[in-house]
Design a protein around this motif. Structure first.
Motif, mmCIF file in Angstrom:
data_model
loop_
_atom_site.group_PDB
_atom_site.id
_atom_site.type_symbol
_atom_site.label_atom_id
_atom_site.label_comp_id
_atom_site.label_asym_id
_atom_site.label_seq_id
_atom_site.Cartn_x
_atom_site.Cartn_y
_atom_site.Cartn_z
ATOM 1 N N THR A 21 49.972 50.759 46.040
ATOM 2 C CA THR A 21 49.080 51.931 46.056
ATOM 3 C C THR A 21 48.322 52.049 44.733
ATOM 4 O OG1 THR A 21 50.766 53.365 45.121
ATOM 5 C CG2 THR A 21 50.681 53.206 47.537
ATOM 6 N N GLY A 22 47.226 52.812 44.758
ATOM 7 C CA GLY A 22 46.461 53.072 43.542
ATOM 8 C C GLY A 22 47.327 53.705 42.463
ATOM 9 N N GLU A 23 48.194 54.620 42.884
ATOM 10 C CA GLU A 23 49.109 55.272 41.926
ATOM 11 C C GLU A 23 49.949 54.247 41.178
ATOM 12 O OE1 GLU A 23 48.851 59.266 44.181
ATOM 13 O OE2 GLU A 23 48.677 57.145 44.749
ATOM 14 N N LEU A 29 49.512 50.223 34.464
ATOM 15 C CA LEU A 29 48.520 50.063 33.384
ATOM 16 C C LEU A 29 48.523 51.249 32.433
ATOM 17 C CD1 LEU A 29 45.560 48.666 35.518
ATOM 18 C CD2 LEU A 29 46.884 47.413 33.792
ATOM 19 N N ASP A 30 49.446 52.205 32.683
ATOM 20 C CA ASP A 30 49.512 53.403 31.849
ATOM 21 C C ASP A 30 48.171 54.146 31.841
ATOM 22 O OD1 ASP A 30 51.932 54.197 30.887
ATOM 23 O OD2 ASP A 30 51.966 52.692 29.279
ATOM 24 N N LEU A 31 47.574 54.235 33.000
ATOM 25 C CA LEU A 31 46.292 54.935 33.118
ATOM 26 C C LEU A 31 46.417 55.932 34.267
ATOM 27 C CD1 LEU A 31 43.972 51.817 32.933
ATOM 28 C CD2 LEU A 31 44.129 53.599 31.194
ATOM 29 N N THR A 32 45.443 56.845 34.366
ATOM 30 C CA THR A 32 45.481 57.770 35.504
ATOM 31 C C THR A 32 44.770 57.135 36.686
ATOM 32 O OG1 THR A 32 43.369 58.814 35.008
ATOM 33 C CG2 THR A 32 45.328 59.729 33.910
ATOM 34 N N ARG A 33 45.106 57.608 37.855
ATOM 35 C CA ARG A 33 44.480 57.168 39.088
ATOM 36 C C ARG A 33 42.955 57.343 38.997
ATOM 37 N NH1 ARG A 33 44.545 56.964 44.944
ATOM 38 N NH2 ARG A 33 42.910 55.419 44.909
ATOM 39 N N ALA A 34 42.546 58.488 38.420
ATOM 40 C CA ALA A 34 41.111 58.811 38.336
ATOM 41 C C ALA A 34 40.349 57.790 37.484
ATOM 42 C CB ALA A 34 40.915 60.212 37.768
ATOM 43 N N THR A 35 40.989 57.332 36.417
ATOM 44 C CA THR A 35 40.355 56.339 35.542
ATOM 45 C C THR A 35 40.115 55.033 36.294
ATOM 46 O OG1 THR A 35 41.743 57.275 33.811
ATOM 47 C CG2 THR A 35 40.530 55.267 33.250
ATOM 48 N N LEU A 36 41.063 54.704 37.148
ATOM 49 C CA LEU A 36 40.985 53.418 37.857
ATOM 50 C C LEU A 36 40.040 53.427 39.043
ATOM 51 C CD1 LEU A 36 44.527 51.835 38.102
ATOM 52 C CD2 LEU A 36 42.670 51.385 36.501
#
Lengths: 211, 211
Positions: A21-23, A29-36
């Motif tokens: 999943t995107g999550e 990657l230690d990033l938020t879903r929104a960033t990706l």
């Protein structure tokens, strides 16, 4: 298309762990879903990834090409080589031409008395010699052959595609498969454009046999 | 390995709908999960399918080969053909040999006054003619060429691999790419074993460029 470092990382993660999943990609990657989100949208539109609702992202389209590349890179010379036709250095050009017709090959390999490779004779070499020369049975092949060390060779464990590259780069029709001996090279096989053409046909016909 | 009819159906279902659970596969075949279990086990062990807990079955391993086959089958003659080198029927064998060296090709195509294909000359044909013949400049090529209708031809929309098969099956080095004209065939290109060898190399090198 050029992928960013982050996009390459995403593809790697999906390749290894998909469906994911995107999550979960964001977590890794230690990033938020929104960033990706923009990256995932680009990778999906470009066909690198495929998204399926409630399941996640897959690495699909390019897998075929990659598997293909890996598969072809594994083809070894010894799986495809044919029997080499050799002649001695003092054989006449006339006899070499007779041999090339009798054996129906495009390339002859020339060896010395110790059976070590010393030269290569192509149809082109023989054709060049045959025009303008008075008596072909009076000229030994060592006069007209391409000689060591100007000969491209390959060994039985070499990847077939590397030999195909040599054939194209050096504009030659065939390469001897050799084995290292104490004082020279023994000819144990040949790879030609015919070999490569056969391998190409097998790529299509063999995979049909899965069903 | 030979698959049973039911196993082939399962593979098709997973290919179309994967990832898909065992239950859903059973539903589509109107069978119970228990009935399918041995088939699914066999297909998984043989590498046709892959099972992932809580997600379902994937069609993975063989996709590469299939995509590969499909990809290669889509290569068209016109994407790979080179420029054809043609000579007239009354040109001498000597001049044809000169042309083959000047143009550095392995095959010449012979045309009549209307520029229609009438024959093919290979290095082998020219080499055969060059030994034993007294005066090569006195023999026109139409005496020694392979002539229509005994010539294999291809058209620009043909699949490249079919031409590769022709080269192997008929043991020839090159095939003219032709266009149908009112009273004959116009030569517009050539496909040779060199063409196929280049296509083979590109299969490996092009896919590297995705990253």
């Amino acid at each position: 298309m050029e992928l960013s470092e982050r996009q390459k990382k995403i593809v790697e993660i999906v390749k290894e762990n998909g469906p994911i999943t995107g999550e979960h990609i964001a977590d890794r990657l230690d990033l938020t879903r929104a960033t990706l989100r923009p990256d995932l949208a680009i990778l999906t539109m470009a066909g690198f990834l495929e998204a399926r609702p409630r399941v996640g992202y897959f690495y699909t389209g390019k897998t075929g090409s990659e598997l293909l590349t890996e598969k072809i890179k594994k083809f070894k010379v010894h799986e495809y080589q044919s029997v080499p036709i050799v002649v001695k250095e003092n054989v006449s050009v006339y006899d070499a031409i007779t041999t090339i017709f009798l054996e129906d090959v495009g390339t002859l390999f020339v060896v010395d008395d110790q059976a070590h490779l010393t030269g290569v004779l192509s149809r082109k070499d023989l054709l060049r010699a045959s025009i303008g020369q008075k008596d072909l049975s009076a000229i030994p092949v060592h006069i007209i052959m391409t000689r060591m060390p100007n000969i491209a060779v390959c060994r039985k464990e070499d990847p077939l595609f590397e030999v195909a590259e040599i054939l194209i780069d050096r504009q030659i029709d065939g390469v001897p498969v050799v084995k290292d001996k104490e004082n020279g090279l023994e000819v144990v096989g040949r790879i030609t454009k015919t070999t490569i053409t056969k391998a190409f046909v097998e790529l299509v016909t063999d995979t049909d046999q899965h069903f």
